[in-house]
Motif scaffolding. Structure first.
Motif, PDB file in Angstrom:
ATOM      1  N   ASP A 171       0.869  -1.172   0.000  1.00 28.88           N
ATOM      2  CA  ASP A 171       0.000   0.000   0.000  1.00 28.88           C
ATOM      3  C   ASP A 171       0.905   1.220   0.000  1.00 28.88           C
ATOM      4  O   ASP A 171       1.365   1.686   1.047  1.00 28.88           O
ATOM      5  N   TYR A 172       1.193   1.724  -1.208  1.00 31.41           N
ATOM      6  CA  TYR A 172       2.172   2.803  -1.357  1.00 31.41           C
ATOM      7  C   TYR A 172       1.611   3.863  -2.289  1.00 31.41           C
ATOM      8  O   TYR A 172       1.048   3.547  -3.329  1.00 31.41           O
ATOM      9  N   ARG A 173       1.764   5.115  -1.877  1.00 35.42           N
ATOM     10  CA  ARG A 173       1.324   6.207  -2.726  1.00 35.42           C
ATOM     11  C   ARG A 173       2.372   7.310  -2.731  1.00 35.42           C
ATOM     12  O   ARG A 173       3.252   7.351  -1.853  1.00 35.42           O
ATOM     13  N   VAL A 174       2.285   8.162  -3.725  1.00 34.62           N
ATOM     14  CA  VAL A 174       3.231   9.261  -3.868  1.00 34.62           C
ATOM     15  C   VAL A 174       2.451  10.567  -3.955  1.00 34.62           C
ATOM     16  O   VAL A 174       1.449  10.657  -4.669  1.00 34.62           O
ATOM     17  N   PHE A 175       2.900  11.556  -3.198  1.00 40.18           N
ATOM     18  CA  PHE A 175       2.347  12.901  -3.288  1.00 40.18           C
ATOM     19  C   PHE A 175       3.209  13.689  -4.270  1.00 40.18           C
ATOM     20  O   PHE A 175       4.419  13.811  -4.074  1.00 40.18           O
ATOM     21  N   GLN A 176       2.581  14.195  -5.317  1.00 40.88           N
ATOM     22  CA  GLN A 176       3.306  14.866  -6.382  1.00 40.88           C
ATOM     23  C   GLN A 176       3.014  16.359  -6.421  1.00 40.88           C
ATOM     24  O   GLN A 176       1.908  16.794  -6.114  1.00 40.88           O
ATOM     25  N   LEU A 177       4.025  17.127  -6.814  1.00 44.07           N
ATOM     26  CA  LEU A 177       3.886  18.543  -7.123  1.00 44.07           C
ATOM     27  C   LEU A 177       4.045  18.662  -8.634  1.00 44.07           C
ATOM     28  O   LEU A 177       5.151  18.567  -9.162  1.00 44.07           O
ATOM     29  N   GLY A 178       2.932  18.816  -9.331  1.00 49.52           N
ATOM     30  CA  GLY A 178       2.979  18.753 -10.787  1.00 49.52           C
ATOM     31  C   GLY A 178       3.426  17.371 -11.223  1.00 49.52           C
ATOM     32  O   GLY A 178       2.860  16.362 -10.798  1.00 49.52           O
ATOM     33  N   GLU A 179       4.461  17.316 -12.030  1.00 48.20           N
ATOM     34  CA  GLU A 179       4.992  16.028 -12.485  1.00 48.20           C
ATOM     35  C   GLU A 179       6.073  15.492 -11.561  1.00 48.20           C
ATOM     36  O   GLU A 179       6.602  14.404 -11.785  1.00 48.20           O
ATOM     37  N   ASN A 180       6.416  16.235 -10.525  1.00 49.45           N
ATOM     38  CA  ASN A 180       7.551  15.866  -9.679  1.00 49.45           C
ATOM     39  C   ASN A 180       7.097  15.194  -8.387  1.00 49.45           C
ATOM     40  O   ASN A 180       6.312  15.774  -7.633  1.00 49.45           O
ATOM     41  N   PRO A 181       7.562  13.976  -8.113  1.00 53.37           N
ATOM     42  CA  PRO A 181       7.242  13.343  -6.838  1.00 53.37           C
ATOM     43  C   PRO A 181       7.896  14.096  -5.687  1.00 53.37           C
ATOM     44  O   PRO A 181       9.057  14.492  -5.770  1.00 53.37           O
ATOM     45  N   ALA A 182       7.127  14.333  -4.623  1.00 51.95           N
ATOM     46  CA  ALA A 182       7.635  15.103  -3.486  1.00 51.95           C
ATOM     47  C   ALA A 182       7.837  14.239  -2.247  1.00 51.95           C
ATOM     48  O   ALA A 182       8.806  14.420  -1.502  1.00 51.95           O
ATOM     49  N   LEU A 183       6.929  13.297  -2.020  1.00 49.85           N
ATOM     50  CA  LEU A 183       6.906  12.564  -0.759  1.00 49.85           C
ATOM     51  C   LEU A 183       6.166  11.254  -0.957  1.00 49.85           C
ATOM     52  O   LEU A 183       5.143  11.222  -1.651  1.00 49.85           O
ATOM     53  N   GLY A 184       6.672  10.172  -0.375  1.00 56.39           N
ATOM     54  CA  GLY A 184       5.983   8.889  -0.426  1.00 56.39           C
ATOM     55  C   GLY A 184       5.156   8.665   0.823  1.00 56.39           C
ATOM     56  O   GLY A 184       5.310   9.361   1.832  1.00 56.39           O
ATOM     57  N   CYS A 185       4.267   7.679   0.766  1.00 53.75           N
ATOM     58  CA  CYS A 185       3.458   7.296   1.923  1.00 53.75           C
ATOM     59  C   CYS A 185       3.225   5.802   1.868  1.00 53.75           C
ATOM     60  O   CYS A 185       2.722   5.283   0.861  1.00 53.75           O
ATOM     61  N   MET A 186       3.594   5.109   2.933  1.00 51.93           N
ATOM     62  CA  MET A 186       3.516   3.651   2.954  1.00 51.93           C
ATOM     63  C   MET A 186       2.825   3.168   4.220  1.00 51.93           C
ATOM     64  O   MET A 186       3.062   3.688   5.308  1.00 51.93           O
ATOM     65  N   LYS A 187       1.971   2.177   4.058  1.00 50.57           N
ATOM     66  CA  LYS A 187       1.301   1.589   5.209  1.00 50.57           C
ATOM     67  C   LYS A 187       2.274   0.718   5.990  1.00 50.57           C
ATOM     68  O   LYS A 187       2.971  -0.126   5.425  1.00 50.57           O
ATOM     69  N   MET A 188       2.310   0.930   7.309  1.00 53.27           N
ATOM     70  CA  MET A 188       3.161   0.131   8.179  1.00 53.27           C
ATOM     71  C   MET A 188       2.533  -1.245   8.369  1.00 53.27           C
ATOM     72  O   MET A 188       1.355  -1.354   8.707  1.00 53.27           O
ATOM     73  N   GLY A 189       3.329  -2.274   8.136  1.00 53.10           N
ATOM     74  CA  GLY A 189       2.843  -3.641   8.274  1.00 53.10           C
ATOM     75  C   GLY A 189       3.270  -4.263   9.589  1.00 53.10           C
ATOM     76  O   GLY A 189       3.730  -3.584  10.517  1.00 53.10           O
ATOM     77  N   ASP A 190       3.137  -5.582   9.667  1.00 57.94           N
ATOM     78  CA  ASP A 190       3.457  -6.303  10.894  1.00 57.94           C
ATOM     79  C   ASP A 190       4.938  -6.269  11.226  1.00 57.94           C
ATOM     80  O   ASP A 190       5.331  -6.612  12.350  1.00 57.94           O
ATOM     81  N   GLU A 191       5.760  -5.886  10.242  1.00 60.08           N
ATOM     82  CA  GLU A 191       7.199  -5.819  10.508  1.00 60.08           C
ATOM     83  C   GLU A 191       7.545  -4.668  11.448  1.00 60.08           C
ATOM     84  O   GLU A 191       8.651  -4.625  11.995  1.00 60.08           O
ATOM     85  N   PHE A 192       6.602  -3.735  11.642  1.00 59.88           N
ATOM     86  CA  PHE A 192       6.819  -2.639  12.579  1.00 59.88           C
ATOM     87  C   PHE A 192       6.203  -3.011  13.923  1.00 59.88           C
ATOM     88  O   PHE A 192       5.003  -3.266  14.000  1.00 59.88           O
ATOM     89  N   PRO A 193       6.987  -3.066  14.985  1.00 62.54           N
ATOM     90  CA  PRO A 193       6.412  -3.354  16.306  1.00 62.54           C
ATOM     91  C   PRO A 193       5.306  -2.349  16.638  1.00 62.54           C
ATOM     92  O   PRO A 193       5.379  -1.185  16.225  1.00 62.54           O
ATOM     93  N   PRO A 194       4.278  -2.778  17.361  1.00 63.01           N
ATOM     94  CA  PRO A 194       3.134  -1.897  17.632  1.00 63.01           C
ATOM     95  C   PRO A 194       3.506  -0.623  18.381  1.00 63.01           C
ATOM     96  O   PRO A 194       2.798   0.379  18.283  1.00 63.01           O
ATOM     97  N   GLU A 195       4.621  -0.655  19.116  1.00 61.34           N
ATOM     98  CA  GLU A 195       4.997   0.546  19.871  1.00 61.34           C
ATOM     99  C   GLU A 195       5.665   1.607  18.993  1.00 61.34           C
ATOM    100  O   GLU A 195       5.893   2.743  19.437  1.00 61.34           O
TER     101      GLU A 195
END
Length: 262
Positions: A171-195
């Motif tokens: 689950d990955y998305r990119v926030f773009q400014l015009g045609e230029n990617p600025a920032l990504g966004c990824m869903k944290m899965g089980d590999e990330f400890p809950p804390e």
């Protein structure tokens, strides 16, 4: 480098209880040199790559001692107006807009899922003097368990268009400014400890990912992921000896086809 368009990642800094230790670590891993500490601004110390400003380190202010963390700043022409948008869209202002001498105006905030970021309205300090090269900022991603909240928040605050990667494995998305990617966004899965809370992960460019990982781990860093090849470069995720998460990427070593976004 000129003032960046609104929403562009323009600066990164981190608080460290052991500033000298942080300077030594990042000097060895990323090749940084450091300027003089500015006592007027809480011993804020800029880092340089090839003589160009790329980041900064600072000791914690009283009452802010805790785990170290990198903070990414997004450009704004009007920090006070951006603060209003952050509040209006469910974010929280952690530090109200504050003038930093003639350098500019900053604020600290969090998105509705808790990821902390900064906003920078440039004055004399326009931000990164070098990007997308070894030793400099290369990319950043919001890691969150609530990507839908981030997907609604960031394009409401900044002039982003959101595009989602057409790949069911992430689950990955990119926030773009015009045609230029600025920032990504990824869903944290089980590999990330809950804390582990939501956060923005900053990538720094390196000439050789494996060599950088080897240097970092020998100096006490923890390897969290990788090294792994990708169409964007060979990268790895680390935590430095004081617990600050960051990634390194060799953008010259790419493998595979670029994913599709829509």
């Amino acid at each position: 480098m000129a003032v960046q368009p609104e929403g562009t990642p323009c600066w990164a800094d981190a608080m460290f209880s052991d500033v000298e230790g942080a300077k030594s670590f990042y000097s060895d891993v990323l090749g940084w040199t450091f300027g003089e500490a500015s006592s007027e601004f809480g011993n804020y110390t800029q880092a340089y790559s090839d003589g160009k400003a790329v980041a900064a380190v600072v000791p914690p202010m009283p009452g802010q001692e805790g785990m170290s963390q990198w903070c990414l700043y997004l450009a704004s022409p009007d920090a006070a107006a951006t603060a209003g948008k952050i509040r209006d869209n469910g974010g929280e202002i952690l530090m109200e807009p504050m003038a930093v001498g003639d350098f500019g105006t900053m604020l600290l905030a969090s998105d509705p899922s808790g990821a902390v970021f900064g906003v920078w309205q440039a004055g004399d300090h326009e931000g990164f003097e070098k990007i997308a090269e070894p030793g400099a900022f290369a990319w950043a991603e919001v890691f969150t368990r609530e990507p839908d909240k981030a997907d609604a928040f960031f394009p409401a605050v900044f002039p982003y268009a959101s595009k989602r990667m057409q790949d069911d494995s992430a689950d990955y998305r990119v926030f773009q400014l015009g045609e230029n990617p600025a920032l990504g966004c990824m869903k944290m899965g089980d590999e990330f400890p809950p804390e582990v809370p939501a956060y923005i992960n900053v990538y720094f460019g390196v000439e050789d990912c494996d060599a950088a990982v080897d240097r970092a781990t020998k100096l006490g860093a923890t390897l969290r992921f990788g090294p792994m090849d990708s169409p964007f470069g060979r990268f790895a995720a680390l935590s430095d000896p004081q617990g600050a998460s960051f990634s390194v990427i060799d953008m010259a070593r790419t493998e595979g086809e670029m994913p599709s976004f829509s």
